[in-house]
Design a protein around this motif. Structure first.
Motif, PDB file in Angstrom:
ATOM      1  N   UNK A 285       0.821  -1.220   0.000  1.00 22.18           N
ATOM      2  CA  UNK A 285       0.000   0.000   0.000  1.00 22.18           C
ATOM      3  C   UNK A 285       0.854   1.269   0.000  1.00 22.18           C
ATOM      4  N   UNK A 286       2.144   1.133  -0.336  1.00 22.41           N
ATOM      5  CA  UNK A 286       3.013   2.329  -0.250  1.00 22.41           C
ATOM      6  C   UNK A 286       3.026   3.103  -1.556  1.00 22.41           C
ATOM      7  N   UNK A 287       3.602   4.288  -1.509  1.00 22.44           N
ATOM      8  CA  UNK A 287       3.886   5.054  -2.719  1.00 22.44           C
ATOM      9  C   UNK A 287       5.160   4.434  -3.319  1.00 22.44           C
ATOM     10  N   UNK A 288       4.965   3.610  -4.357  1.00 22.11           N
ATOM     11  CA  UNK A 288       6.091   2.805  -4.863  1.00 22.11           C
ATOM     12  C   UNK A 288       7.217   3.659  -5.425  1.00 22.11           C
ATOM     13  N   UNK A 439       1.372   3.492   3.168  1.00 17.54           N
ATOM     14  CA  UNK A 439       0.493   4.655   3.331  1.00 17.54           C
ATOM     15  C   UNK A 439      -0.455   4.442   4.509  1.00 17.54           C
ATOM     16  N   UNK A 440      -0.376   3.235   5.085  1.00 23.81           N
ATOM     17  CA  UNK A 440      -1.263   2.896   6.193  1.00 23.81           C
ATOM     18  C   UNK A 440      -0.469   3.029   7.493  1.00 23.81           C
ATOM     19  N   UNK A 441      -0.674   4.136   8.201  1.00 23.69           N
ATOM     20  CA  UNK A 441       0.173   4.440   9.348  1.00 23.69           C
ATOM     21  C   UNK A 441      -0.005   3.417  10.477  1.00 23.69           C
ATOM     22  N   UNK A 442      -1.213   2.864  10.630  1.00 24.32           N
ATOM     23  CA  UNK A 442      -1.402   1.858  11.691  1.00 24.32           C
ATOM     24  C   UNK A 442      -0.574   0.616  11.365  1.00 24.32           C
ATOM     25  N   UNK A 446       2.540  -0.541  13.606  1.00 27.82           N
ATOM     26  CA  UNK A 446       2.439  -1.905  14.145  1.00 27.82           C
ATOM     27  C   UNK A 446       3.697  -2.703  13.803  1.00 27.82           C
ATOM     28  N   UNK A 447       4.167  -2.557  12.568  1.00 26.02           N
ATOM     29  CA  UNK A 447       5.383  -3.274  12.171  1.00 26.02           C
ATOM     30  C   UNK A 447       6.610  -2.687  12.863  1.00 26.02           C
TER      31      UNK A 447
END
Ligand code: NAD
Length: 514
Positions: A285-288, A439-442, A446-447
């Motif tokens: 889900x990142x900005x590749x 792009x998913x901050x949670x 978490x990671x």
């Protein structure tokens, strides 16, 4: 004999400093440059961009370390430590930071010339080094203990006291002047005096900074610099009975030796900042585009010669091909060449010895069955340049997946889900840093909480600040540099208990909880 010296004419340089740089490359003891007691012992520095001789540097011996410790102890007793106020120490550190900024172009040129670091990168490092010195200048009068509630008959308080003479040993890699600032700043702010050993390969900026230390007005002997080899000068520092604490940055192998020497001498306190094999986690889900550029920056920054280099990349399998397209483009855009040229983004490896070490890892990768996806060869015919290199199809047992290469060489693998990702990322002896792209901050945070590393960057890589601590988990070391945390490396806590009632007390000290 007179100590050795350095002279270089930067008049033809395309950037910044255009003058002649000249200073002594002797040992810096008691505020003066001197020859070693074993007169005439020198080592030669080589320009890594063309393999040619740069200058000779005086090399110290065990006896020189003894002299440096005597100078540092005298300075601690007579003109530093408790003989100064935090304000006085802070003012001198701020003055040093200002002088570093005033001489920035020359320091940058020297750092780039000696280490092969690109001019632009060196610029950032010198600015950063001055900021770190300034940051600790601000701390110097804010270091204090606590008063402690006991009972009315006792006044108890703590003091944060310096160790006295501390030894500091730094590597060639990454940031010679940066490493110096990380060591000097907190040690001086807290009132210690120093015996400092730069790397035998990159001592130039440390020696030029020594002239600024004099100009800033530090009392002689507060900072002493003994150039020389690790197995002589470094070993003498780490086993010296007059040194109460040693701070080391370098390889895990040498870190172990230093701990052993400290344990077998006077049980001096040790902090070690060691190697790494840091993972970059690319989630689907990142900005590749951004992740690809940061991943390239993570490995190419200082040509891979960074302890926190992002040398293992794990990409979620459903975006692997797209990522590789963008990442390959980013690695191909790297401009390898003369570190003093404004457009260069990757200079040479620091020395021929190190160049050969990195090329050997590349050969091992090929022999052990990984796919050399990009690069994998020497760049050009002179100097110690290596092509930006990507390996794929790398398994966890391969040497290039396990060992720190310290060059522009990166391995890229796939992962299925976050559970597998955490296992892969943590499957290393090291734990210095990690990068997470999402792009998913949670999901990213978490990671971050599950990664066993001292620094985790989210949606960026290799970004440092003077007030943010840096250091390792696992075999990447212990102790933290930078920030308030580094002050702990250079202070010991004294508890003082004053009896306010007079006659001897007979009551028990400990009271049982009911
Ligand atoms: P190195 O360990 O070979 O040398 C580091 C310093 O130790 C040098 O000054 C060297 O002369 C000295 N030394 C060597 N043998 C010694 C001995 N027996 N006793 C005492 N001192 C000795 O490291 P290097 O090749 O100069 O630098 C690369 C290493 O530094 C990499 O592993 C890198 O990851 C690490 N590093 C770590 C950090 C961090 O903050 N964790 C930062 C920069 C570099």
């Amino acid at each position: 004999m007179a100590p050795t010296s350095f002279t270089y004419d930067f008049s033809d340089s395309l950037l910044g400093f255009k003058g002649k740089s000249t200073f002594s490359t002797g040992l810096f003891l008691d505020g003066k440059f001197v020859d070693s007691v074993q007169a005439g012992e020198t080592t030669d520095l080589v320009n890594p961009a063309n393999g040619k001789h740069l200058c000779s540097v005086t090399v110290g011996c065990e006896k020189d370390v003894d002299i440096a410790v005597e100078c540092a102890q005298r300075a601690f007793d007579n003109s530093w430590g408790i003989k100064t106020s935090g304000q006085q120490r802070g003012r001198l550190l701020l003055r040093l930071a200002t002088l570093m900024n005033e001489n920035i172009d020359e320091l940058v040129a020297l750092e780039a010339l000696n280490s092969g670091k690109t001019y632009n990168r060196a610029y950032g490092d010198v600015v950063g080094a001055a900021s770190v010195i300034r940051y600790y200048g601000g701390w110097a009068d804010k270091i204090h203990g606590k008063t402690l509630e006991v009972d009315d008959s006792v006044f108890a308080y703590t003091r944060m006291e310096p160790f006295g003479v501390v030894g500091q040993i730094v590597p060639w890699c990454a940031y010679p002047i940066g490493m110096m600032s990380w060591k000097l700043g907190p040690a001086l702010a807290t009132g210690n005096t120093i015996v400092f050993k730069p790397s035998e390969w990159t001592p130039l900026t440390a020696l030029r900074v020594a002239t600024l230390i004099v100009e800033a007005g530090f009392p002689p002997g507060v900072v002493n610099i003994v150039n020389g080899y690790g197995n002589v000068v470094g070993a003498a520092i780490s086993s010296h009975m007059g040194i109460e604490k040693v701070a080391f940055t370098g390889s895990t192998l040498v870190g172990r030796r230093i701990m052993k020497a400290a344990a077998e001498s006077n049980l001096k306190k040790v902090t070690v900042e060691l190697g790494g094999k840091s993972p970059t986690l690319v989630l689907d889900d990142c900005d590749l585009e951004a992740a690809a550029k940061w991943a390239a920056f993570g490995i190419i920054f200082n040509h891979g010669q960074t302890c926190c280099a992002g040398s293992r990349v794990f990409v979620q399998e459903n975006v692997f091909d797209k990522f590789m397209e963008k990442f390959t483009a980013a690695m191909k855009a790297v401009k390898v060449g003369d570190p003093l040229h404004p457009e260069t983004t990757q200079g040479p490896q620091v020395s021929e010895v190190h160049f050969k070490r990195v090329m050997n890892y590349i050969d091992l990768g090929k022999k052990e069955g990984a796919t050399c996806y990009l690069g994998g060869e020497r760049h050009g015919v002179e100097g110690f340049f290596i092509q930006p290199t990507i390996f794929t199809d790398v398994t966890s047992d391969m040497t290039i997946m396990k060992e720190e290469i310290f060059g522009p060489v990166i391995v890229v693998s796939k992962f299925r889900d976050d559970e597998e990702l955490v296992k892969l990322a943590n499957d290393t002896l090291y734990g210095l840093a990690a990068g997470i792209f999402s792009q998913n901050i949670s999901r990213a945070i978490g990671l971050a909480n599950k990664i066993r590393a001292g620094t985790v960057w989210i949606n960026m890589y290799n970004i440092l600040h003077p007030n943010v601590p840096f250091g390792g988990y696992k075999q990447s070391g212990f102790g933290r540099e930078l920030g308030e945390y580094a002050l702990e490396n250079y202070t010991q806590v004294k508890a003082v208990l004053a009896n306010l009632t007079g006659p001897p007390r007979s009551e028990v000290v400990w009271v049982l909880d009911s």
